[in-house]
Design an enzyme around this catalytic site. Sequence first.
Site: not given
Lengths: 312, 449
Positions: B221, B232, B301, B309, B334, B429
């Site tokens: 990740d 992300d 998020h 976040h 994710e 994700e």
Amino acid sequence: MTRVVTRAGATTGRPTHCVVTGANTGIGLETARALARTYDVVTLACRDETRARAAMATIGADDLCDAELRFASLDLSSLASIEDFGRAMRAADEAIDAFVANAGVMALPTATRTRDGFETQVGVNHLGHYAAIGWVFPLIERAGRETGDARVVVVSSEAHRIASRGLRRDDLFGETRYGAWTQYGQSKLANVLFANELARRCEGRGVTVASLHPGAVDTELGRYLQPPDAEVKWWQKKLYNFIRKFLKTPEQGAATSVFLARDVERGVANGKYFSDCREKTPAKTCLDEDDALWLWNRSAELTGVAFDLERV
Amino acid sequence: MLAASRDDTVDVDAVSSAVRSIAIEDDEARESRDADGGENDDGDDDDDEQTNADAGAKKKKKKKKKKKSGAGGGVKSTSVQYPGGKQTAPPSVPARELYPSGTYPVGEILPHHEHNLWRETDAEKREIERIEENSYNEARQCAEVHRQVRRYISEWVKPGMKYIDVCETLEDSVRKLIEERGLEAGVAFPTGCSKNHVAAHWTPNGGSESVIDKDDVIKFDFGVQVKGRIIDCAFTKTFNDMYDPLLKAVNEATETGIKSAGIDVRLCDIGEAIQEVMESHTVEIHGKEYQVKCCSNLNGHSIDPYRIHAGKSVPIVRGGVQTKMEEGEYYAIETFGSTGRGYVIEDGECSHYMKNYDVGHVPLRLPTAKRLLGVIDRNFGTLAFCKRYLDRIGQERYGMALKNLCDNGIIQPYPPLCDIKGSYVAQYEHTILLKPSSGVEVLTRGDDY
């Protein structure tokens, strides 16, 4: 990176459980309906079983709500009924993740008394809830221990500002001079004081206690504003229809309760007063810790229900 | 084909389809290798017209294909031809040089859900999108870097390597490809390489001797950022095809999440859709049957500039909040599938840290803490970092100061998140962008997942 959000019950694997008082109509019904979407079990604690069943049917018809709905008989104007409710809940022995003290009466035109001799507004709005929460508090505390995120939500009102001189210690029930709105103000002030005192005592126990103002909402709460036997005049109807345009719908009114019972991050709201899902500073009278302590002890005396909570 | 797309920079779609066809071509080649036993290598350079046409149809097939070949494949596919040349192995050529036009490939565009179709023709929405095109391009640059790095890493990583070496190679590659320059461009957060029952937030600290085992389930990740625009994206790497059903379940769940996302979609509905798909899978691992469970307290998020976040969480189980997704937001979608109990707790040595976004000025007594905070402000700002990053910029003996900052609520530690020991957690994700007019763009979509 991922985000961690822990919801009540998530860490225990048991069904999550919330209780809403006065859930048969108005804000309570909408609160219960919204909570039924997230909680696994929703208990509607109401006075009138038929009306509660009707409410349950309404909620059940909403296909987003797949919670198990339960009815619990609770008449806040009778300590005996509260005791029955408390014993039944304790016997069922299920942790309570959220308790929404929503039921209430407003502006009774004449001084009436509950079965136990309390003035009705203070008796129902405050003492009733004090006793009911007192009875089930071990279950709330258990949820707090398990998840660190149990919630007690006390629906108060901006009307607590009516009691601008603070709590009337010498005349809690308005015996010397009864004023419909004065007593309502007293009862709502008592709600905030109680929530704050409970919040202080719950510090570090994983239980969050908050009070709130739902807004001016078009509900049955105004039921006593019109004398029951008086004829409704045509202009009253017109006026009421006009005023309604400025009132919140019950859904909107339930938003803050739901926000506190579910959405707000844990612990953030403890001991605070909310309006429109935002923190608001209540009247100074609510911050009086002496009054809060006095009310706490006086409520225990009057109702005979004691919390096993020391003041920290 | 590539020259054509270079000239025609206005039509971004052309670039995207061209680049996607690289992927498809590569896959095509792989497929034909599989079929013909390697006779027909690189044979179909010219029929991208046709591959473009049935790109959609290939999608599904492609995904499955990749997983099979990914496990045992060599590193040959890193020699993909980009408009500006080839990438090296390990990656070191900046993405800027590989795309001399400065326009990076567009991710996969999913059309709006039905009630939002009006947006496609609405002049105002189209205009908003045109104005934002530059910032989208920055996000796409990050996504391209992510694709190139993960392409190399996922084929190169082998059992027996040290986690710390893999992470450092990966981070070095990212830094080179994005041309790291302070807070303006670089690594967005520590490279997560949590294994097995650890779901997230684990990366080796300096001096770690952890070695990859052939049975490990590793969640890579990692993130890339340009001007705070964070990408992300994560995938799961295994070396044993026993885990393939688990990976498939999680990938499908993530895809479901992406498909259900859109403007005005309620977050709780996405969580519900994800859970339904995830929990419909059963897997057999070490001869024992498990129903795949969502890690109920892990969430996707929303992402704001320099804030990984941001306000909204995308749950992966039912019962979330009814907040809606809105136009122009970036989301990391994710999902985590687990063979354990399906929720995680913080456990183990902490490596990830991040400055609290909302924290104002806090008076500090400890001079070393003050100094460390200055270093963090200059180097990471509100981006996440790990102890290795502090080591890298020459910090020493910062343990006490870091603890002090955490105690003061300025820095938030993010310890590893673990399911029960002996369980396996997989993760996929993507970063998506809710564009005002053209639909949902899956920025990080690649030919691998």
